[in-house]
Design an enzyme around this catalytic site. Structure first.
Site, PDB file in Angstrom:
ATOM      1  CG  HIS A  22     -64.727 -19.596  47.823  1.00 49.27           C
ATOM      2  ND1 HIS A  22     -65.250 -18.432  48.333  1.00 49.27           N
ATOM      3  CD2 HIS A  22     -65.671 -20.549  48.046  1.00 49.27           C
ATOM      4  CE1 HIS A  22     -66.442 -18.658  48.844  1.00 49.27           C
ATOM      5  NE2 HIS A  22     -66.729 -19.935  48.676  1.00 49.27           N
ATOM      6  NE  ARG A  71     -65.964 -23.546  44.050  1.00 52.89           N
ATOM      7  CZ  ARG A  71     -65.826 -23.644  45.376  1.00 52.89           C
ATOM      8  NH1 ARG A  71     -66.659 -24.394  46.077  1.00 52.89           N
ATOM      9  NH2 ARG A  71     -64.840 -23.029  45.988  1.00 52.89           N
ATOM     10  CG  ASP A  75     -70.206 -22.681  52.344  1.00 53.81           C
ATOM     11  OD1 ASP A  75     -70.044 -21.884  53.278  1.00 53.81           O
ATOM     12  OD2 ASP A  75     -69.771 -22.481  51.204  1.00 53.81           O
ATOM     13  CD  GLU A  87     -71.854 -24.609  48.397  1.00 57.69           C
ATOM     14  OE1 GLU A  87     -70.762 -24.793  48.957  1.00 57.69           O
ATOM     15  OE2 GLU A  87     -71.982 -23.973  47.347  1.00 57.69           O
TER      16      GLU A  87
END
Length: 265
Positions: free
Chosen positions: A46, A71, A173, A147
């Site tokens: 993200h 990530r 999430d 998630e």
């Protein structure tokens, strides 16, 4: 090979405070790396960061003692192997929903015969040490993100995956997956059913002999999570810190100006 600071802290039964980078800038990474975090994650999912920017950020953090994590955008062997070759000492992979996916993730991070990782640690052999090929399997950390409702339902098979070092909870999430739009978006969940879900994941991870990490929105919740037993807690990212500090500076200045104007009149 250079010791993984995260594993060293865990060996001493200490929690890890993790920073988070979403801005694609080496100087931002360098600044945060000097603020006392134990580890810092570069977010390729993200965050606004591509591989080339991530490489420069890894290089910028090398002078500090911080452990660099990444990530990755998805369960993609190319992305996972490239960030490891670039010098990441651990990978957080989003949306792991089954034991089979967790096993795939582990395989991409370990060299044969333990996994399927291709050998070519272009930068890691310099940043981590010349014995990288021999020691990497036991040194780099593999986190599967829990998630989704599917991931939560398959929790026990995920945490039982051989070679998985830990699970990482994405509470925003996870809340969407388990409750839909019942609650507002956000990290620091206080709803009893979400606290129960978060602690269920924590307990399952520890029962399986692996670590548990939680993404937090603030210091108070991170401290509470450590008290629950979380091994790694993530504090607000660079974007939120910049927005909060700059917003507070503007607000404080306007209040002082208004107070001075009131004194003059």
């Amino acid at each position: 090979m250079k010791a993984n600071r995260i594993k060293s802290l865990w060996a001493d039964n200490k929690p890890v405070l993790n920073g988070w980078l979403s801005i694609p800038n080496a100087f931002t990474a360098e600044i945060l790396a000097e603020q006392g975090y134990d580890s810092i994650t570069i977010d390729l999912q993200h965050g606004l960061i591509d591989y080339q920017a991530a490489l420069g950020m890894l290089q910028a953090m090398r002078a500090s003692e911080v452990a660099p994590l990444v990530r990755v955008p998805w369960l993609d062997p190319a992305a996972i192997m490239k960030v490891l070759d670039a010098g990441a000492c651990g990978v957080i992979c989003p949306m792991i929903n089954t034991g089979a996916q967790a096993a795939e993730l582990v395989s991409y991070m370990r060299y044969p015969p333990a996994g399927t990782r291709s050998f070519g640690p272009t930068r890691a052999v310099f940043s981590a040490g010349p014995n990288y090929g021999v020691e990497a399997d036991n040194n780099v950390l593999c986190f599967a993100m829990i998630e989704t409702a599917e991931g939560f339902n398959n929790l026990n098979e995920i945490v039982a995956t051989p070679g998985l070092d830990g699970v990482y909870i994405g509470p925003s999430d996870l809340t969407l997956g388990l409750t839909g739009r019942k609650y507002p978006f956000g990290f620091d969940r206080e709803e009893p059913e979400m606290v129960d879900a978060i602690r269920t994941i924590l307990d399952a991870a520890h029962l399986a002999g692996i670590r548990a990490a939680l993404h937090c929105g603030g210091s108070a919740y991170a401290a509470k999570a450590v008290d629950w037993g979380f091994d790694l807690v993530t504090l607000p990212n660079d974007v939120r810190l910049l927005a909060a500090a700059s917003g507070a500076s503007v607000d404080d200045t306007r209040k002082l100006i208004a107070a001075d104007a009131g004194t003059i009149t």
